[in-house]
Enzyme design. Structure first.
Site, PDB file in Angstrom:
ATOM      1  N   ASP A  30       0.833  -1.185  -0.158  1.00  0.00           N
ATOM      2  CA  ASP A  30      -0.006   0.130   0.037  1.00  0.00           C
ATOM      3  C   ASP A  30       1.017   1.329   0.126  1.00  0.00           C
ATOM      4  O   ASP A  30       2.136   1.125  -0.031  1.00  0.00           O
ATOM      5  CB  ASP A  30      -0.987  -0.117   1.152  1.00  0.00           C
ATOM      6  CG  ASP A  30      -1.607   1.355   1.355  1.00  0.00           C
ATOM      7  OD1 ASP A  30      -2.505   1.527   0.433  1.00  0.00           O
ATOM      8  OD2 ASP A  30      -1.758   1.703   2.484  1.00  0.00           O
ATOM      9  N   SER A  31       0.331   2.222  -0.141  1.00  0.00           N
ATOM     10  CA  SER A  31       1.101   3.401  -0.052  1.00  0.00           C
ATOM     11  C   SER A  31       1.684   3.903   1.412  1.00  0.00           C
ATOM     12  O   SER A  31       2.387   4.858   1.507  1.00  0.00           O
ATOM     13  CB  SER A  31       0.218   4.752  -0.542  1.00  0.00           C
ATOM     14  OG  SER A  31      -0.859   5.053   0.348  1.00  0.00           O
ATOM     15  N   TYR A  66      -0.485   8.640  -2.295  1.00  0.00           N
ATOM     16  CA  TYR A  66      -0.487   8.166  -3.746  1.00  0.00           C
ATOM     17  C   TYR A  66      -1.556   9.036  -4.584  1.00  0.00           C
ATOM     18  O   TYR A  66      -1.373   9.233  -5.634  1.00  0.00           O
ATOM     19  CB  TYR A  66      -0.676   6.745  -3.787  1.00  0.00           C
ATOM     20  CG  TYR A  66       0.579   5.741  -3.776  1.00  0.00           C
ATOM     21  CD1 TYR A  66       1.681   6.253  -3.206  1.00  0.00           C
ATOM     22  CD2 TYR A  66       0.613   4.571  -4.320  1.00  0.00           C
ATOM     23  CE1 TYR A  66       2.965   5.547  -3.128  1.00  0.00           C
ATOM     24  CE2 TYR A  66       1.503   3.724  -4.097  1.00  0.00           C
ATOM     25  CZ  TYR A  66       2.561   4.295  -3.568  1.00  0.00           C
ATOM     26  OH  TYR A  66       3.981   3.414  -3.521  1.00  0.00           O
ATOM     27  N   GLY A  67      -2.761   9.382  -3.580  1.00  0.00           N
ATOM     28  CA  GLY A  67      -3.780   9.798  -4.300  1.00  0.00           C
ATOM     29  C   GLY A  67      -3.600  10.739  -5.622  1.00  0.00           C
ATOM     30  O   GLY A  67      -3.896  10.853  -6.818  1.00  0.00           O
ATOM     31  N   CYS A  93      -4.583  -1.246  -1.773  1.00  0.00           N
ATOM     32  CA  CYS A  93      -4.704  -0.006  -1.891  1.00  0.00           C
ATOM     33  C   CYS A  93      -5.587   0.177  -3.077  1.00  0.00           C
ATOM     34  O   CYS A  93      -5.295  -0.340  -4.265  1.00  0.00           O
ATOM     35  CB  CYS A  93      -3.103   0.603  -2.378  1.00  0.00           C
ATOM     36  SG  CYS A  93      -3.165   2.395  -2.650  1.00  0.00           S
ATOM     37  N   THR A 126      -6.044   3.139  -4.955  1.00  0.00           N
ATOM     38  CA  THR A 126      -5.664   3.976  -5.731  1.00  0.00           C
ATOM     39  C   THR A 126      -4.511   2.992  -6.537  1.00  0.00           C
ATOM     40  O   THR A 126      -4.502   3.362  -7.542  1.00  0.00           O
ATOM     41  CB  THR A 126      -4.734   5.152  -4.950  1.00  0.00           C
ATOM     42  OG1 THR A 126      -5.696   5.532  -3.989  1.00  0.00           O
ATOM     43  CG2 THR A 126      -4.352   6.046  -5.919  1.00  0.00           C
ATOM     44  N   GLU A 164      -1.498   8.473   8.511  1.00  0.00           N
ATOM     45  CA  GLU A 164      -0.035   8.167   8.605  1.00  0.00           C
ATOM     46  C   GLU A 164       0.789   8.846   9.879  1.00  0.00           C
ATOM     47  O   GLU A 164       1.614   8.250  10.337  1.00  0.00           O
ATOM     48  CB  GLU A 164       0.456   8.743   7.280  1.00  0.00           C
ATOM     49  CG  GLU A 164       0.326   8.074   5.996  1.00  0.00           C
ATOM     50  CD  GLU A 164       0.914   6.450   5.856  1.00  0.00           C
ATOM     51  OE1 GLU A 164       2.100   6.510   6.271  1.00  0.00           O
ATOM     52  OE2 GLU A 164       0.114   5.556   5.833  1.00  0.00           O
ATOM     53  N   CYS A 188     -10.939   3.963   0.449  1.00  0.00           N
ATOM     54  CA  CYS A 188      -9.464   4.082   0.620  1.00  0.00           C
ATOM     55  C   CYS A 188      -9.142   3.234   1.737  1.00  0.00           C
ATOM     56  O   CYS A 188      -9.736   3.322   2.984  1.00  0.00           O
ATOM     57  CB  CYS A 188      -9.015   5.319   0.709  1.00  0.00           C
ATOM     58  SG  CYS A 188      -7.379   5.883   1.285  1.00  0.00           S
ATOM     59  N   THR A 189      -8.184   2.309   1.783  1.00  0.00           N
ATOM     60  CA  THR A 189      -7.906   1.482   2.743  1.00  0.00           C
ATOM     61  C   THR A 189      -7.393   1.999   4.022  1.00  0.00           C
ATOM     62  O   THR A 189      -7.353   1.463   5.068  1.00  0.00           O
ATOM     63  CB  THR A 189      -6.802   0.293   2.223  1.00  0.00           C
ATOM     64  OG1 THR A 189      -5.671   0.912   1.983  1.00  0.00           O
ATOM     65  CG2 THR A 189      -7.414  -0.481   1.220  1.00  0.00           C
ATOM     66  N   HIS A 190      -6.879   3.391   4.008  1.00  0.00           N
ATOM     67  CA  HIS A 190      -6.576   4.048   5.066  1.00  0.00           C
ATOM     68  C   HIS A 190      -7.971   4.423   5.907  1.00  0.00           C
ATOM     69  O   HIS A 190      -7.818   4.751   7.101  1.00  0.00           O
ATOM     70  CB  HIS A 190      -5.824   5.375   4.781  1.00  0.00           C
ATOM     71  CG  HIS A 190      -4.504   5.444   4.716  1.00  0.00           C
ATOM     72  ND1 HIS A 190      -3.931   4.815   3.370  1.00  0.00           N
ATOM     73  CD2 HIS A 190      -3.370   5.635   5.264  1.00  0.00           C
ATOM     74  CE1 HIS A 190      -2.643   4.750   3.243  1.00  0.00           C
ATOM     75  NE2 HIS A 190      -2.200   5.367   4.448  1.00  0.00           N
TER      76      HIS A 190
HETATM   77  N1  DGL Z   1      -4.470   3.310   0.817  1.00  0.00           N
HETATM   78  C1  DGL Z   1      -4.731   3.831  -0.465  1.00  0.00           C
HETATM   79  C2  DGL Z   1      -5.951   3.457  -1.032  1.00  0.00           C
HETATM   80  O1  DGL Z   1      -6.643   2.676  -0.562  1.00  0.00           O
HETATM   81  C3  DGL Z   1      -4.054   5.265  -0.866  1.00  0.00           C
HETATM   82  C4  DGL Z   1      -4.098   6.362  -0.116  1.00  0.00           C
HETATM   83  C5  DGL Z   1      -3.197   7.341  -0.620  1.00  0.00           C
HETATM   84  O2  DGL Z   1      -1.872   7.207  -0.403  1.00  0.00           O
HETATM   85  O3  DGL Z   1      -3.633   8.479  -1.265  1.00  0.00           O
HETATM   86  O4  DGL Z   1      -6.365   4.494  -1.937  1.00  0.00           O
END
Ligand code: DGL
Length: 293
Positions: free
Chosen positions: A29-30, A61-62, A93, A95, A174, A206-208
């Site tokens: 993941d990011s 990463y978005g 992730c 993204t 984060e 988004c997994t975050h």
């Molecule tokens: N956790 C990621 C997702 O599911 C990326 C979030 C990011 O880094 O922008 O999209």
């Protein structure tokens, strides 16, 4: 370049040195977000061994270009296969899935790859008001893959999807800012407008974002469903990887390109670990490869 994953180097790590049959699963993941998926996979696959890379040094990463996300995703995938002999990958992730799932699959073929899809389908089935809010990154929301997903579940106009990117949420996770008044205000800024427009179902795309779930649920209130796909992805992984799932010892090896101490604190919170886990640091080389610091 060979597309076959070489065997793990003997004695390379607690999960290295495995026989190919008991090789671990690679997850990336990011940053910390993919651990919300790992949490579910460890519940469903307690004997499985995982190697996890969180590219916190490059998160979020978005806002990055699809080309850059493809390159970073392939770099992480190659590290997991080449350095650890992983027998398959989970792209934890959304993204990276949107920008790079096909590229990663081609790069690691024939190793199987499980990827993400926001919970749009169950949300369309669950909504009573016909309005669903989807929270995800700009990269996910602007992708052709996501547009096609929404089109498949609009149900002839019965379901209306309201989408919103949530600037600052990934950074909050984060940095461990997932509770308290500031987190509440940050969540409310993006969730309140969806509720005011009639959304009774929210998709965490988004997994975050599941790391902010208690605050999101608090803002949303009772009667609003908050959906993510962590459990569904874990089930999918258990189908894809079932034949080898009981051969490991449940190990988890964590890597980050960011600050290992910060990552360890976040990992402990997300995974509900009794102690702060060890985290190894990775650095990006000039040719898009990852190596240990
Ligand atoms: N956790 C990621 C997702 O599911 C990326 C979030 C990011 O880094 O922008 O999209």
């Amino acid at each position: 370049m060979s597309t076959r994953p070489p065997k793990a180097r003997e004695g390379a790590s607690p999960v290295g040195g495995a026989t190919p049959a008991a090789a671990p699963l690679g997850v990336f993941d990011s940053g910390l977000g993919g651990l919300t998926v790992v949490r579910e996979m460890r519940r469903l696959l307690p004997a499985e061994r995982f190697v996890y890379v969180g590219d916190s040094g490059r998160a979020p990463y978005g806002p990055r270009s699809p080309e850059e996300i493809r390159s970073l995703s392939v770099g992480q995938s190659r590290f997991l296969l080449d350095r650890h002999g992983c027998r398959g990958l989970v792209i934890a992730c959304n993204t990276a899935t949107a920008a790079a799932a096909e590229t990663v699959r081609a790069a690691v073929s024939p190793a199987p790859v499980v990827a993400m899809e926001p919970a749009v389908k169950p949300a369309a089935a669950a909504t009573r008001t016909g309005t669903v809010g989807v929270l995800a990154t700009v990269g996910t929301l602007s992708s052709a893959r996501f547009a096609a997903l929404l089109a498949r579940h609009e149900d002839g106009g019965r379901v209306r999807f309201l989408t919103t990117s949530c600037p600052g949420w990934v950074e909050a996770v984060e940095e461990g800012r997932t509770s308290g008044p500031d987190a509440f205000a940050l969540v409310e800024r993006f969730v309140r407008p969806l509720l005011e427009q009639g959304a009774d179902t929210l998709v965490l795309g988004c997994t975050h974002f599941p790391a902010l779930r208690p605050v999101i649920a608090d803002v949303a209130g009772r009667g609003v469903a908050v959906l993510d796909v962590g459990e569904a992805v874990a089930r999918r992984a258990s189908e894809v990887f079932t034949p080898l799932a009981s051969e490991g010892n449940g190990g988890l090896l964590l890597y980050t390109t960011g600050d290992p101490a910060l990552f360890a604190c976040g990992a402990r919170a997300i995974l509900g670990l009794p102690e702060t886990p060890p985290v190894r640091r990775l650095v990006w080389g000039p040719n898009g490869t990852l190596s240990e610091d």
